[in-house]
Scaffold this motif. Structure first.
Motif, PDB file in Angstrom:
ATOM      1  N   UNK A  50       0.840  -1.199   0.000  1.00  0.00           N
ATOM      2  CA  UNK A  50       0.000   0.000   0.000  1.00  0.00           C
ATOM      3  C   UNK A  50       0.876   1.250   0.000  1.00  0.00           C
ATOM      4  N   UNK A  51       1.905   1.255   0.848  1.00  0.00           N
ATOM      5  CA  UNK A  51       2.806   2.411   0.936  1.00  0.00           C
ATOM      6  C   UNK A  51       3.574   2.608  -0.371  1.00  0.00           C
ATOM      7  N   UNK A  52       4.084   1.533  -0.926  1.00  0.00           N
ATOM      8  CA  UNK A  52       4.841   1.617  -2.183  1.00  0.00           C
ATOM      9  C   UNK A  52       3.962   2.137  -3.313  1.00  0.00           C
ATOM     10  N   UNK A  53       2.724   1.676  -3.381  1.00  0.00           N
ATOM     11  CA  UNK A  53       1.788   2.130  -4.414  1.00  0.00           C
ATOM     12  C   UNK A  53       1.500   3.625  -4.300  1.00  0.00           C
ATOM     13  N   UNK A  54       1.639   4.168  -3.091  1.00  0.00           N
ATOM     14  CA  UNK A  54       1.395   5.594  -2.874  1.00  0.00           C
ATOM     15  C   UNK A  54       2.661   6.423  -3.015  1.00  0.00           C
ATOM     16  N   UNK A  55       3.793   5.776  -3.341  1.00  0.00           N
ATOM     17  CA  UNK A  55       5.035   6.498  -3.580  1.00  0.00           C
ATOM     18  C   UNK A  55       5.958   6.628  -2.384  1.00  0.00           C
ATOM     19  N   UNK A  56       5.696   5.914  -1.316  1.00  0.00           N
ATOM     20  CA  UNK A  56       6.527   6.000  -0.114  1.00  0.00           C
ATOM     21  C   UNK A  56       7.707   5.034  -0.198  1.00  0.00           C
ATOM     22  N   UNK A  57       8.756   5.352   0.558  1.00  0.00           N
ATOM     23  CA  UNK A  57       9.875   4.416   0.677  1.00  0.00           C
ATOM     24  C   UNK A  57      10.127   4.016   2.132  1.00  0.00           C
ATOM     25  N   UNK A  58       9.221   4.463   3.026  1.00  0.00           N
ATOM     26  CA  UNK A  58       9.332   4.104   4.437  1.00  0.00           C
ATOM     27  C   UNK A  58       7.969   4.215   5.114  1.00  0.00           C
ATOM     28  N   UNK A  59       7.854   3.513   6.233  1.00  0.00           N
ATOM     29  CA  UNK A  59       6.660   3.595   7.066  1.00  0.00           C
ATOM     30  C   UNK A  59       7.131   3.835   8.488  1.00  0.00           C
ATOM     31  N   UNK A  60       6.602   4.882   9.101  1.00  0.00           N
ATOM     32  CA  UNK A  60       6.935   5.191  10.491  1.00  0.00           C
ATOM     33  C   UNK A  60       5.712   4.921  11.368  1.00  0.00           C
ATOM     34  N   UNK A  61       5.947   4.807  12.655  1.00  0.00           N
ATOM     35  CA  UNK A  61       4.892   4.581  13.651  1.00  0.00           C
ATOM     36  C   UNK A  61       4.055   3.337  13.329  1.00  0.00           C
ATOM     37  N   UNK A  62       4.704   2.282  12.842  1.00  0.00           N
ATOM     38  CA  UNK A  62       4.001   1.054  12.495  1.00  0.00           C
ATOM     39  C   UNK A  62       3.481   0.369  13.755  1.00  0.00           C
ATOM     40  N   UNK A  63       2.265  -0.129  13.665  1.00  0.00           N
ATOM     41  CA  UNK A  63       1.636  -0.847  14.770  1.00  0.00           C
ATOM     42  C   UNK A  63       0.949  -2.093  14.229  1.00  0.00           C
ATOM     43  N   UNK A  64       0.753  -3.064  15.116  1.00  0.00           N
ATOM     44  CA  UNK A  64       0.001  -4.281  14.806  1.00  0.00           C
ATOM     45  C   UNK A  64      -1.134  -4.412  15.798  1.00  0.00           C
ATOM     46  N   UNK A  65      -2.291  -4.859  15.316  1.00  0.00           N
ATOM     47  CA  UNK A  65      -3.415  -5.160  16.190  1.00  0.00           C
ATOM     48  C   UNK A  65      -4.022  -6.473  15.742  1.00  0.00           C
ATOM     49  N   UNK A  66      -4.644  -7.147  16.677  1.00  0.00           N
ATOM     50  CA  UNK A  66      -5.307  -8.398  16.363  1.00  0.00           C
ATOM     51  C   UNK A  66      -6.678  -8.423  17.013  1.00  0.00           C
ATOM     52  N   UNK A  67      -7.577  -9.162  16.379  1.00  0.00           N
ATOM     53  CA  UNK A  67      -8.895  -9.358  16.966  1.00  0.00           C
ATOM     54  C   UNK A  67      -9.455 -10.691  16.489  1.00  0.00           C
ATOM     55  N   UNK A  68     -10.311 -11.270  17.280  1.00  0.00           N
ATOM     56  CA  UNK A  68     -10.991 -12.501  16.897  1.00  0.00           C
ATOM     57  C   UNK A  68     -12.229 -12.114  16.104  1.00  0.00           C
ATOM     58  N   UNK A  69     -12.360 -12.660  14.900  1.00  0.00           N
ATOM     59  CA  UNK A  69     -13.520 -12.319  14.072  1.00  0.00           C
ATOM     60  C   UNK A  69     -14.576 -13.417  14.101  1.00  0.00           C
ATOM     61  N   UNK A  70     -14.157 -14.613  14.478  1.00  0.00           N
ATOM     62  CA  UNK A  70     -15.051 -15.748  14.687  1.00  0.00           C
ATOM     63  C   UNK A  70     -14.254 -16.808  15.424  1.00  0.00           C
ATOM     64  N   UNK A  71     -14.896 -17.874  15.852  1.00  0.00           N
ATOM     65  CA  UNK A  71     -14.175 -18.907  16.585  1.00  0.00           C
ATOM     66  C   UNK A  71     -13.055 -19.474  15.712  1.00  0.00           C
ATOM     67  N   UNK A  72     -11.854 -19.533  16.276  1.00  0.00           N
ATOM     68  CA  UNK A  72     -10.665 -20.087  15.616  1.00  0.00           C
ATOM     69  C   UNK A  72     -10.181 -19.276  14.418  1.00  0.00           C
ATOM     70  N   UNK A  73     -10.571 -18.010  14.321  1.00  0.00           N
ATOM     71  CA  UNK A  73     -10.085 -17.151  13.242  1.00  0.00           C
ATOM     72  C   UNK A  73      -9.685 -15.800  13.834  1.00  0.00           C
ATOM     73  N   UNK A  74      -8.549 -15.290  13.390  1.00  0.00           N
ATOM     74  CA  UNK A  74      -8.054 -14.013  13.898  1.00  0.00           C
ATOM     75  C   UNK A  74      -7.718 -13.074  12.746  1.00  0.00           C
ATOM     76  N   UNK A  75      -7.992 -11.800  12.964  1.00  0.00           N
ATOM     77  CA  UNK A  75      -7.586 -10.769  12.013  1.00  0.00           C
ATOM     78  C   UNK A  75      -6.352 -10.083  12.574  1.00  0.00           C
TER      79      UNK A  75
END
Length: 104
Positions: free
Chosen positions: A68-93
């Protein structure tokens, strides 16, 4: 692509702010591996099948965010974060997000 969790890239100057970028995936394991993982909860210990699944999911989400960043012309990503959530039993986003920038 440089990806950091900090607000700047050490030794580089941010020349342009591109904006918000993200990548996500929803993962689940094969029913056979779910059964093995369920048995593991009885005896305790690390559930390797889920550790592997979450690692794969993180890598996919980060890769999609970088695309996504490369398609927008970026060469870096700052303040990167990860989040997770359960969307159904035995499946995670997993979602990876950050701010796309151009650094020199």
């Amino acid at each position: 692509m440089i990806i950091v969790t900090t607000e700047s890239v050490h030794g580089k100057e941010i020349k342009e702010l591109i904006g918000f970028v993200r990548g996500s995936t929803v993962q689940t394991k094969h029913i056979g591996k779910d059964i093995l993982a369920g048995l593991k909860t009885i005896v305790g210990g690390e559930i390797g099948e889920y550790t592997e699944m979450m690692d794969e999911a993180r890598q996919k989400a980060i890769g999609r965010m970088a695309e996504d960043a490369k398609a927008k012309g970026a060469n870096a990503i700052v303040s990167m974060r990860l989040q997770t959530s359960a969307v159904m039993q035995n499946a995670a986003e997993i979602i990876a997000y950050g701010t796309a920038v151009v650094v020199e």
